[in-house]
Design an enzyme around this catalytic site. Structure first.
Site, PDB file in Angstrom:
ATOM      1  N   GLY A 167       0.788  -1.232   0.000  1.00  0.00           N
ATOM      2  CA  GLY A 167       0.000   0.000   0.000  1.00  0.00           C
ATOM      3  C   GLY A 167       0.819   1.279   0.000  1.00  0.00           C
ATOM      4  CG  HIS A 177      -0.114  -1.523 -15.506  1.00  0.00           C
ATOM      5  ND1 HIS A 177      -0.376  -2.784 -15.024  1.00  0.00           N
ATOM      6  CD2 HIS A 177       0.837  -1.672 -16.467  1.00  0.00           C
ATOM      7  CE1 HIS A 177       0.370  -3.667 -15.670  1.00  0.00           C
ATOM      8  NE2 HIS A 177       1.117  -3.014 -16.548  1.00  0.00           N
ATOM      9  CG  ASP A 229      -3.626  -4.089 -16.894  1.00  0.00           C
ATOM     10  OD1 ASP A 229      -4.054  -3.497 -15.880  1.00  0.00           O
ATOM     11  OD2 ASP A 229      -2.710  -4.929 -16.843  1.00  0.00           O
TER      12      ASP A 229
HETATM   13  C1  GAR Z   1       2.443  -0.837  -7.736  1.00  0.00           C
HETATM   14  O1  GAR Z   1       3.656  -0.822  -8.435  1.00  0.00           O
HETATM   15  C2  GAR Z   1       1.277  -0.883  -8.698  1.00  0.00           C
HETATM   16  O2  GAR Z   1       1.485  -0.145  -9.868  1.00  0.00           O
HETATM   17  C3  GAR Z   1       1.238  -2.344  -9.013  1.00  0.00           C
HETATM   18  O3  GAR Z   1       1.444  -2.981  -7.773  1.00  0.00           O
HETATM   19  C4  GAR Z   1       2.291  -2.159  -6.975  1.00  0.00           C
HETATM   20  C5  GAR Z   1       1.645  -1.975  -5.623  1.00  0.00           C
HETATM   21  O4  GAR Z   1       2.529  -1.335  -4.749  1.00  0.00           O
HETATM   22  N1  GAR Z   1      -0.004  -2.712  -9.609  1.00  0.00           N
HETATM   23  C6  GAR Z   1      -0.105  -3.647 -10.534  1.00  0.00           C
HETATM   24  O5  GAR Z   1       0.824  -4.301 -10.933  1.00  0.00           O
HETATM   25  C7  GAR Z   1      -1.526  -3.844 -11.080  1.00  0.00           C
HETATM   26  N2  GAR Z   1      -1.495  -4.573 -12.296  1.00  0.00           N
HETATM   27  P1  GAR Z   1       2.034  -0.695  -3.381  1.00  0.00           P
HETATM   28  O6  GAR Z   1       1.213  -1.763  -2.657  1.00  0.00           O
HETATM   29  O7  GAR Z   1       3.281  -0.364  -2.643  1.00  0.00           O
HETATM   30  O8  GAR Z   1       1.198   0.515  -3.706  1.00  0.00           O
END
Ligand code: GAR
Length: 212
Positions: free
Chosen positions: A18, A115, A156
């Protein structure tokens, strides 16, 4: 979009650490982002995103399809929850689960996703987290970046609200590239949310126009 001048109530969906959720909270606290965080929903009770919600006085709800006998029952509970908390806008921040079609349909152009690459490249099924960055490196792309988009039924593929780039460096591995992209994500998501919440964008077909 706008809401007759009222501040939009957002539900953030997160599966993991998060850090994007935290960056949004920080921007709200800094006075840059004008939304309410009505609740955080996570499919994992162990997600650190839940702890971040609690630390910031935001209700955290653990909701997973595994808690229900059918996906439909899960979907119904999710929709009821969003009604209970009077949610206007849904923000996916590292949410790795499928959304029910009825939710996508009810909240059309009211669900945002971030993304960690430049869609439509390096998106779709299996393209999340480290996989995305490894695919960018394996392909030999020279730039990567961030895409914030509206969510529709196609994974996506919804209309793009914002895209920003970072260079791919010769000595990058998936971890260093992910870190560079994540830093940019933190400075990007709030801009897209603020633009949408403030009614500063309008949608013409696939094109999202306006000031982000
Ligand atoms: C982020 O890099 C987000 O862009 C990616 O997951 C990560 C979550 O990080 N999302 C995807 O890959 C969705 N396809 P976080 O929990 O530290 O925000």
């Amino acid at each position: 979009m706008g809401n007759g001048g009222a501040v939009l109530r957002c539900a953030v969906f997160a599966s993991g650490g998060g850090s994007n959720f935290q960056a949004l909270i920080d921007r709200k606290n800094a006075g840059d982002l004008h939304v309410e965080f009505a609740l955080l929903i996570s499919n994992s009770s162990k997600a650190y995103a839940c702890e971040r919600a609690r630390q910031n006085g935001i209700p955290a709800v653990h909701l997973s399809e595994k808690q229900f006998e059918t996906f439909e029952a899960f979907s119904t509970r999710l929709m009821d929850l969003l009604d209970e908390y009077k949610v206007d806008l849904i923000i996916l921040a590292g949410y790795m689960k499928k959304l029910p079609c009825e939710l996508i349909s009810k909240y059309r152009m009211k669900i945002l996703n971030i993304h960690p690459a430049l869609l439509p490249a390096f998106g779709g099924k299996g393209m999340y987290g480290k996989n995305v960055h490894q695919a960018v490196l394996d392909y030999g792309a020279k730039v990567s970046g961030v895409t914030v988009h509206f969510v529709d039924e196609e994974y996506d593929q919804g209309p793009v609200i914002l895209q920003r780039t970072v260079p791919v460096l010769d000595n990058d591995d998936a971890e260093t590239l992910a870190a560079r992209v994540l830093t940019l994500e933190h400075d990007s998501y709030w801009r897209a949310v603020e633009a949408v919440a403030g009614g500063n964008v309008h949608i013409e077909g696939r094109r999202v126009a306006g000031e982000v």
